[in-house]
Design an enzyme around this catalytic site. Structure first.
Site, PDB file in Angstrom:
ATOM      1  N   GLY A 102       0.831  -1.208   0.000  1.00  0.00           N
ATOM      2  CA  GLY A 102       0.000   0.000   0.000  1.00  0.00           C
ATOM      3  C   GLY A 102       0.856   1.245   0.000  1.00  0.00           C
ATOM      4  O   GLY A 102       2.093   1.177   0.151  1.00  0.00           O
ATOM      5  N   LEU A 103       0.198   2.355  -0.145  1.00  0.00           N
ATOM      6  CA  LEU A 103       0.882   3.639  -0.211  1.00  0.00           C
ATOM      7  C   LEU A 103       1.643   3.929   1.082  1.00  0.00           C
ATOM      8  O   LEU A 103       1.306   3.378   2.146  1.00  0.00           O
ATOM      9  CB  LEU A 103      -0.144   4.751  -0.425  1.00  0.00           C
ATOM     10  CG  LEU A 103      -0.867   4.786  -1.782  1.00  0.00           C
ATOM     11  CD1 LEU A 103      -1.994   5.820  -1.747  1.00  0.00           C
ATOM     12  CD2 LEU A 103       0.115   5.090  -2.917  1.00  0.00           C
ATOM     13  N   GLY A 107      -0.513   2.617   6.614  1.00  0.00           N
ATOM     14  CA  GLY A 107      -0.593   1.838   7.851  1.00  0.00           C
ATOM     15  C   GLY A 107       0.036   0.455   7.774  1.00  0.00           C
ATOM     16  O   GLY A 107      -0.230  -0.397   8.631  1.00  0.00           O
ATOM     17  N   THR A 110       2.219  -0.232  10.824  1.00  0.00           N
ATOM     18  CA  THR A 110       1.344  -0.309  11.997  1.00  0.00           C
ATOM     19  C   THR A 110       0.657  -1.672  12.045  1.00  0.00           C
ATOM     20  O   THR A 110       0.630  -2.329  13.083  1.00  0.00           O
ATOM     21  CB  THR A 110       0.296   0.826  11.937  1.00  0.00           C
ATOM     22  OG1 THR A 110       0.990   2.067  11.849  1.00  0.00           O
ATOM     23  CG2 THR A 110      -0.619   0.809  13.148  1.00  0.00           C
ATOM     24  N   ILE A 175       5.889  -0.934   0.292  1.00  0.00           N
ATOM     25  CA  ILE A 175       4.966  -0.311  -0.660  1.00  0.00           C
ATOM     26  C   ILE A 175       4.708  -1.293  -1.808  1.00  0.00           C
ATOM     27  O   ILE A 175       3.594  -1.505  -2.222  1.00  0.00           O
ATOM     28  CB  ILE A 175       5.534   1.019  -1.212  1.00  0.00           C
ATOM     29  CG1 ILE A 175       5.657   2.046  -0.079  1.00  0.00           C
ATOM     30  CG2 ILE A 175       4.610   1.563  -2.304  1.00  0.00           C
ATOM     31  CD1 ILE A 175       6.207   3.397  -0.517  1.00  0.00           C
ATOM     32  N   SER A 176       5.786  -1.890  -2.299  1.00  0.00           N
ATOM     33  CA  SER A 176       5.714  -2.856  -3.422  1.00  0.00           C
ATOM     34  C   SER A 176       4.663  -2.411  -4.441  1.00  0.00           C
ATOM     35  O   SER A 176       3.628  -3.061  -4.600  1.00  0.00           O
ATOM     36  CB  SER A 176       5.437  -4.275  -2.918  1.00  0.00           C
ATOM     37  OG  SER A 176       4.502  -4.325  -1.866  1.00  0.00           O
ATOM     38  N   GLY A 225       9.674  11.088  -7.932  1.00  0.00           N
ATOM     39  CA  GLY A 225       9.283   9.679  -8.062  1.00  0.00           C
ATOM     40  C   GLY A 225       8.698   9.131  -6.783  1.00  0.00           C
ATOM     41  O   GLY A 225       9.012   7.996  -6.375  1.00  0.00           O
TER      42      GLY A 225
HETATM   43  N1  LIG Z   1      10.265   8.003  -3.748  1.00  0.00           N
HETATM   44  C1  LIG Z   1       9.738   7.326  -2.750  1.00  0.00           C
HETATM   45  N2  LIG Z   1       8.608   6.620  -2.938  1.00  0.00           N
HETATM   46  C2  LIG Z   1       8.081   5.920  -1.930  1.00  0.00           C
HETATM   47  N3  LIG Z   1       8.608   5.859  -0.679  1.00  0.00           N
HETATM   48  C3  LIG Z   1       9.748   6.535  -0.447  1.00  0.00           C
HETATM   49  C4  LIG Z   1      10.360   7.295  -1.467  1.00  0.00           C
HETATM   50  N4  LIG Z   1      11.466   7.876  -0.939  1.00  0.00           N
HETATM   51  C5  LIG Z   1      11.561   7.490   0.333  1.00  0.00           C
HETATM   52  N5  LIG Z   1      10.523   6.676   0.644  1.00  0.00           N
HETATM   53  C6  LIG Z   1      10.395   6.026   1.951  1.00  0.00           C
HETATM   54  O1  LIG Z   1      10.735   4.664   1.708  1.00  0.00           O
HETATM   55  C7  LIG Z   1       9.757   3.791   2.236  1.00  0.00           C
HETATM   56  C8  LIG Z   1       9.341   2.734   1.200  1.00  0.00           C
HETATM   57  O2  LIG Z   1      10.281   1.769   1.046  1.00  0.00           O
HETATM   58  P1  LIG Z   1       9.879   0.412   0.345  1.00  0.00           P
HETATM   59  O3  LIG Z   1      11.123  -0.407   0.310  1.00  0.00           O
HETATM   60  O4  LIG Z   1       8.705  -0.159   1.023  1.00  0.00           O
HETATM   61  O5  LIG Z   1       9.483   0.888  -1.131  1.00  0.00           O
HETATM   62  S1  LIG Z   1       9.259   0.008  -2.426  1.00  0.00           S
HETATM   63  O6  LIG Z   1       8.484  -1.167  -2.036  1.00  0.00           O
HETATM   64  O7  LIG Z   1      10.553  -0.378  -2.964  1.00  0.00           O
HETATM   65  O8  LIG Z   1       8.539   0.888  -3.367  1.00  0.00           O
HETATM   66  C9  LIG Z   1       8.540   4.611   2.552  1.00  0.00           C
HETATM   67  O9  LIG Z   1       8.129   4.125   3.805  1.00  0.00           O
HETATM   68  P2  LIG Z   1       6.584   3.899   4.199  1.00  0.00           P
HETATM   69  O10 LIG Z   1       6.081   5.266   4.462  1.00  0.00           O
HETATM   70  O11 LIG Z   1       6.679   3.061   5.441  1.00  0.00           O
HETATM   71  O12 LIG Z   1       5.872   3.208   3.098  1.00  0.00           O
HETATM   72  C10 LIG Z   1       9.018   6.037   2.564  1.00  0.00           C
HETATM   73  O13 LIG Z   1       9.194   6.463   3.889  1.00  0.00           O
HETATM   74  N1  LIG Z   2      -5.448   2.103  11.628  1.00  0.00           N
HETATM   75  C1  LIG Z   2      -4.948   3.306  11.857  1.00  0.00           C
HETATM   76  N2  LIG Z   2      -5.685   4.266  12.431  1.00  0.00           N
HETATM   77  C2  LIG Z   2      -5.178   5.485  12.665  1.00  0.00           C
HETATM   78  N3  LIG Z   2      -3.909   5.840  12.372  1.00  0.00           N
HETATM   79  C3  LIG Z   2      -3.123   4.938  11.813  1.00  0.00           C
HETATM   80  C4  LIG Z   2      -3.598   3.636  11.532  1.00  0.00           C
HETATM   81  N4  LIG Z   2      -2.598   2.948  10.955  1.00  0.00           N
HETATM   82  C5  LIG Z   2      -1.558   3.782  10.894  1.00  0.00           C
HETATM   83  N5  LIG Z   2      -1.854   4.970  11.415  1.00  0.00           N
HETATM   84  C6  LIG Z   2      -0.958   6.118  11.501  1.00  0.00           C
HETATM   85  O1  LIG Z   2      -0.654   6.505  10.177  1.00  0.00           O
HETATM   86  C7  LIG Z   2       0.707   6.834  10.061  1.00  0.00           C
HETATM   87  C8  LIG Z   2       1.345   5.952   8.996  1.00  0.00           C
HETATM   88  O2  LIG Z   2       1.318   4.629   9.436  1.00  0.00           O
HETATM   89  P1  LIG Z   2       2.482   3.612   9.029  1.00  0.00           P
HETATM   90  O3  LIG Z   2       2.164   2.323   9.663  1.00  0.00           O
HETATM   91  O4  LIG Z   2       3.813   4.206   9.316  1.00  0.00           O
HETATM   92  O5  LIG Z   2       2.252   3.539   7.455  1.00  0.00           O
HETATM   93  P2  LIG Z   2       3.176   2.957   6.319  1.00  0.00           P
HETATM   94  O6  LIG Z   2       4.055   1.908   6.948  1.00  0.00           O
HETATM   95  O7  LIG Z   2       2.248   2.395   5.322  1.00  0.00           O
HETATM   96  O8  LIG Z   2       3.956   4.120   5.797  1.00  0.00           O
HETATM   97  C9  LIG Z   2       1.317   6.663  11.438  1.00  0.00           C
HETATM   98  O9  LIG Z   2       1.373   7.921  12.048  1.00  0.00           O
HETATM   99  C10 LIG Z   2       0.354   5.747  12.146  1.00  0.00           C
HETATM  100  O10 LIG Z   2       0.323   5.986  13.525  1.00  0.00           O
END
Ligand SMILES: Nc1ncnc2c1ncn2[C@@H]1O[C@H](COP(=O)(O)OS(=O)(=O)O)[C@@H](OP(=O)(O)O)[C@H]1O
Ligand SMILES: Nc1ncnc2c1ncn2[C@@H]1O[C@H](COP(=O)(O)OP(=O)(O)O)[C@@H](O)[C@H]1O
Length: 272
Positions: A102-103, A107, A110, A175-176, A225
């Site tokens: 997911g984006l 979450g 979490t 994110i995949s 990106g």
């Molecule tokens: N350009 C760009 N796009 C998306 N995300 C970015 C980017 N740059 C840095 N980040 C940070 O890197 C985390 C995602 O890493 P992933 O290894 O899960 O990404 S991927 O699956 O290879 O797309 C992602 O963490 P999450 O917020 O936990 O998803 C971001 O914090």
């Molecule tokens: N089910 C939920 N309800 C409310 N807030 C959430 C929930 N899941 C995640 N959050 C909050 O959203 C933000 C992003 O969550 P996180 O788990 O780091 O997302 P991701 O790993 O996809 O980037 C964090 O601040 C987290 O506390």
């Protein structure tokens, strides 16, 4: 049937194992040339396995199958007498991969942590592979361009597969964004051992959360990106589990974990 065959004329840089089996005079080799479709002539092609990645059972040590996989030449699969089902029995669970996609901000981490905690409290062995964390080590050489994301997912898929083979409930949280990469991981894990969880939250919510301030940087062009902004996210089509809003509310972390837990329970993963 290979007993009458001799080794190919010029086996490139034979490993000790290759040397060993060659002196035994019973070598079946899949060469780099053969892998490229050339073969060594003389019918070496007939010894190719359909899937060069599948484990080779060395039932007949006199007649092992050597393989070339990627850039590894003359390699031999070794089986261990303790197998996945033995480990699963020990742990009282089935090894599998819960793949959370997911984006950013949807979450994933979490849910991964909440699920891991719930399972741990019930006596199940889990391990979380988090994209952010893995990029601090194993995947530190990778960027966010498409081919590096693909390699990121490929590596994590392979690692997750090892965890599942160990009998562990592996929770991968990345994110995949590209369907093809996730599907390739699914293909690594047959027998329903790949459970895809889609965090189906609108971009608006993820962006409003923005716990790391990355969306803000992406919107102002300071990160290029960024997934969901100027890089695509392809949602799963037939994933096993979808986490979505209900009555305009996002389920709590505990509720999300429960949803996955129920799936694991109902589908027999929490028993050996
Ligand atoms: N350009 C760009 N796009 C998306 N995300 C970015 C980017 N740059 C840095 N980040 C940070 O890197 C985390 C995602 O890493 P992933 O290894 O899960 O990404 S991927 O699956 O290879 O797309 C992602 O963490 P999450 O917020 O936990 O998803 C971001 O914090
Ligand atoms: N089910 C939920 N309800 C409310 N807030 C959430 C929930 N899941 C995640 N959050 C909050 O959203 C933000 C992003 O969550 P996180 O788990 O780091 O997302 P991701 O790993 O996809 O980037 C964090 O601040 C987290 O506390």
């Amino acid at each position: 049937m290979a007993a009458s065959l001799s080794a190919p004329p010029a086996l490139p840089r034979a490993s000790p194992a290759a040397a060993r089996v060659r002196t035994a005079g019973a070598v079946r080799v899949r060469t780099a040339a053969a892998a490229l479709g050339g073969g060594y002539g003389g019918g070496m092609e007939q010894f190719h396995r359909e899937d060069p990645r599948s484990p080779v059972s060395v039932e007949n040590p006199e007649n092992p199958v050597m393989s070339n996989i990627g850039k590894s030449t003359n390699i031999l699969w070794h089986n261990c007498p303790v197998g996945q089902s033995d480990r699963q029995k020990l742990l009282g669970q089935k090894g599998c991969v819960v793949w959370i996609t997911g984006l950013s901000g949807s979450g994933k981490s979490t849910l991964a942590c909440a699920l891991s905690r719930e399972l741990h409290c019930r006596g199940h062995l889990t391990y979380v592979l988090d994209g952010d964390n893995l990029r601090h080590g194993l995947n530190r050489d990778l960027s966010f361009k498409a081919e590096d994301r693909a390699e990121n997912i490929r590596r994590v898929g392979e690692v997750a597969k090892l965890f599942a083979d160990a009998g562990i409930i592996c929770i991968a949280s990345l994110i995949s964004p590209y369907r093809r990469d996730r599907d390739a991981c699914r293909a690594l894990l047959p027998d329903s051992k790949f459970i895809e969880v889609f965090m189906d939250l609108p971009l608006k919510i993820c962006e409003a959360r923005d716990p790391k301030g990355l969306y803000k940087l992406a919107r102002t062009g300071k990160i290029k990106g960024f997934t969901g902004i100027d890089d695509p996210y392809e949602p799963p089509v037939n994933g096993e589990i979808v986490i979505k809003m209900k009555d305009g509310e996002c389920p709590s972390p505990k509720a999300m974990a429960k949803q996955v837990l129920c799936y694991l329970e109902e589908n027999g993963y929490l028993h050996a």
